[in-house]
Design a protein around this motif. Structure first.
Motif, mmCIF file in Angstrom:
data_model
loop_
_atom_site.group_PDB
_atom_site.id
_atom_site.type_symbol
_atom_site.label_atom_id
_atom_site.label_comp_id
_atom_site.label_asym_id
_atom_site.label_seq_id
_atom_site.Cartn_x
_atom_site.Cartn_y
_atom_site.Cartn_z
ATOM 1 N N HIS A 83 38.005 20.417 68.670
ATOM 2 C CA HIS A 83 37.554 21.798 68.842
ATOM 3 C C HIS A 83 36.820 22.331 67.625
ATOM 4 C CE1 HIS A 83 40.961 22.002 71.997
ATOM 5 N NE2 HIS A 83 39.824 21.608 72.546
ATOM 6 N N ALA A 84 36.912 21.598 66.510
ATOM 7 C CA ALA A 84 36.131 21.943 65.321
ATOM 8 C C ALA A 84 34.854 21.109 65.238
ATOM 9 C CB ALA A 84 36.972 21.733 64.067
ATOM 10 N N ASN A 85 34.543 20.405 66.348
ATOM 11 C CA ASN A 85 33.363 19.536 66.412
ATOM 12 C C ASN A 85 33.415 18.425 65.369
ATOM 13 O OD1 ASN A 85 32.048 20.937 68.582
ATOM 14 N ND2 ASN A 85 31.441 22.527 67.104
ATOM 15 N N GLU A 86 34.621 17.908 65.125
ATOM 16 C CA GLU A 86 34.804 16.808 64.176
ATOM 17 C C GLU A 86 35.281 15.575 64.946
ATOM 18 O OE1 GLU A 86 37.572 18.705 61.510
ATOM 19 O OE2 GLU A 86 35.959 19.213 60.111
ATOM 20 N N LEU A 87 34.398 15.021 65.741
ATOM 21 C CA LEU A 87 34.754 13.898 66.600
ATOM 22 C C LEU A 87 35.214 12.693 65.791
ATOM 23 C CD1 LEU A 87 34.927 12.559 69.378
ATOM 24 C CD2 LEU A 87 32.489 12.008 69.184
ATOM 25 N N ASP A 88 34.523 12.386 64.701
ATOM 26 C CA ASP A 88 34.899 11.213 63.909
ATOM 27 C C ASP A 88 36.304 11.372 63.321
ATOM 28 O OD1 ASP A 88 32.635 9.752 64.373
ATOM 29 O OD2 ASP A 88 31.548 10.543 62.637
ATOM 30 N N LYS A 89 36.651 12.598 62.945
ATOM 31 C CA LYS A 89 37.986 12.833 62.419
ATOM 32 C C LYS A 89 39.040 12.573 63.497
ATOM 33 C CE LYS A 89 40.886 16.377 60.224
ATOM 34 N NZ LYS A 89 40.919 17.760 59.685
ATOM 35 N N ALA A 90 38.765 13.039 64.703
ATOM 36 C CA ALA A 90 39.689 12.803 65.815
ATOM 37 C C ALA A 90 39.836 11.311 66.089
ATOM 38 C CB ALA A 90 39.198 13.525 67.065
ATOM 39 N N LEU A 91 38.720 10.596 66.083
ATOM 40 C CA LEU A 91 38.762 9.159 66.351
ATOM 41 C C LEU A 91 39.488 8.404 65.238
ATOM 42 C CD1 LEU A 91 35.146 8.602 67.731
ATOM 43 C CD2 LEU A 91 37.291 8.720 69.036
ATOM 44 N N THR A 92 39.363 8.895 64.009
ATOM 45 C CA THR A 92 40.072 8.259 62.898
ATOM 46 C C THR A 92 41.579 8.379 63.077
ATOM 47 O OG1 THR A 92 38.256 8.669 61.352
ATOM 48 C CG2 THR A 92 40.433 8.296 60.406
ATOM 49 N N ILE A 93 42.048 9.544 63.515
ATOM 50 C CA ILE A 93 43.480 9.728 63.765
ATOM 51 C C ILE A 93 43.942 8.776 64.861
ATOM 52 C CG2 ILE A 93 45.252 11.372 64.510
ATOM 53 C CD1 ILE A 93 43.416 13.600 63.398
ATOM 54 N N ILE A 94 43.129 8.623 65.892
ATOM 55 C CA ILE A 94 43.466 7.705 66.976
ATOM 56 C C ILE A 94 43.513 6.270 66.459
ATOM 57 C CG2 ILE A 94 42.607 6.733 69.140
ATOM 58 C CD1 ILE A 94 41.533 9.544 69.801
ATOM 59 N N ASP A 95 42.528 5.912 65.635
ATOM 60 C CA ASP A 95 42.491 4.557 65.076
ATOM 61 C C ASP A 95 43.740 4.269 64.248
ATOM 62 O OD1 ASP A 95 40.053 4.122 66.243
ATOM 63 O OD2 ASP A 95 38.870 4.533 64.429
ATOM 64 N N ARG A 96 44.180 5.261 63.484
ATOM 65 C CA ARG A 96 45.378 5.067 62.664
ATOM 66 C C ARG A 96 46.601 4.835 63.548
ATOM 67 N NH1 ARG A 96 43.986 10.078 58.679
ATOM 68 N NH2 ARG A 96 42.633 8.960 57.213
ATOM 69 N N GLY A 97 46.651 5.530 64.676
ATOM 70 C CA GLY A 97 47.759 5.329 65.600
ATOM 71 C C GLY A 97 47.789 3.916 66.153
ATOM 72 N N HIS A 98 46.612 3.397 66.499
ATOM 73 C CA HIS A 98 46.539 2.020 66.998
ATOM 74 C C HIS A 98 46.893 1.022 65.897
ATOM 75 C CE1 HIS A 98 44.911 2.549 71.069
ATOM 76 N NE2 HIS A 98 44.339 3.643 70.589
ATOM 77 N N ALA A 99 46.456 1.291 64.678
ATOM 78 C CA ALA A 99 46.781 0.403 63.565
ATOM 79 C C ALA A 99 48.283 0.386 63.318
ATOM 80 C CB ALA A 99 46.033 0.846 62.301
#
Length: 233
Positions: free
Chosen positions: A70-86
């Protein structure tokens, strides 16, 4: 849609929906002239995505992902997701190491460990070997995970080969997220009866949790993709 319409689908209270809007987990709602919120399919999709993210990554990460979007920070959101998968991958690797270690630890008798184990250690030496603090080792002793002997002259703890075996097993299970009382039960069983039923059940439960989380991540990805592709208005 009204707040009650969104809440009903998930068994939530209308106040919870308002709180999610306030905290930025779903987009801001438009208002009628009299001040009532107006929710749309976009909000419904956001709520489904947020709740799915909680199941997959936890409350804090789920909220952070939606806030970033919602802050238009898509890469930040994807990074959090990536950390979860890691993190999930690390947990799977840890489980695999626990299984292999258990096979090794429980395949030897106590006499085998007395001959081939690392010998007598002090509490500091054992803590250093595991990469924990002596305070952690003392806590494990207090809850029954470890049962070291005492030097009759100094009163200091003596950790023999079998104590090191128990500490290795406890350390691996602790890294797997198991509570101390559960670990104490497992280690006590290995120490005394040499049985592995409780341990096998614990590892099976751990595997089930990881599988469930992995599937939850797939579900969250589906809902998140739907939300991102839902037009506003």
């Amino acid at each position: 849609m009204r707040p009650a319409d969104l809440a009903r689908e998930h068994g939530l209270s209308t106040q919870a929906v308002r709180n999610y809007e306030r905290d930025g987990f779903i987009p801001p709602a438009a208002r009628t002239h009299s001040g009532y919120r107006i929710f749309t399919e976009l909000h419904a999709a956001a709520l489904r995505a947020y709740l799915a993210l909680i199941a997959a990554y936890g409350h804090r990460a789920g909220g952070a992902i939606m806030n970033a979007l919602h802050a238009n920070e898509l890469d930040k959101a994807l990074t959090i997701i990536d950390r979860g998968h890691a993190r999930l991958l690390r947990d799977r690797d840890t489980l695999d190491r626990v299984r292999k270690a258990v096979d090794h630890l429980t395949s030897q008798s106590e006499n085998d460990w007395d001959r081939t184990g690392p010998g007598i250690r002090s509490i500091g030496e054992l803590a250093h070997r595991l990469g924990v603090t002596p305070a952690t080792v003392r806590t494990w002793e207090r809850v029954g995970i470890l049962a070291p002997a005492r030097d009759p002259l100094t009163g200091h703890r003596i950790f023999r080969a079998t104590d090191t075996r128990d500490a290795d097993l406890a350390h691996l299970l602790r890294r797997g997220g198991y509570p101390l009382d559960h670990i104490a039960t497992v280690v006590q069983q290995v120490r005394t009866a040499r049985g592995t039923d409780e341990l096998t059940a614990a590892l099976t439960e751990w595997q089930h949790k990881l599988t469930t989380q992995g599937l939850a991540m797939l579900t969250a990805a589906t809902h998140l993709d739907h939300y991102l592709s839902t037009p506003a208005g």
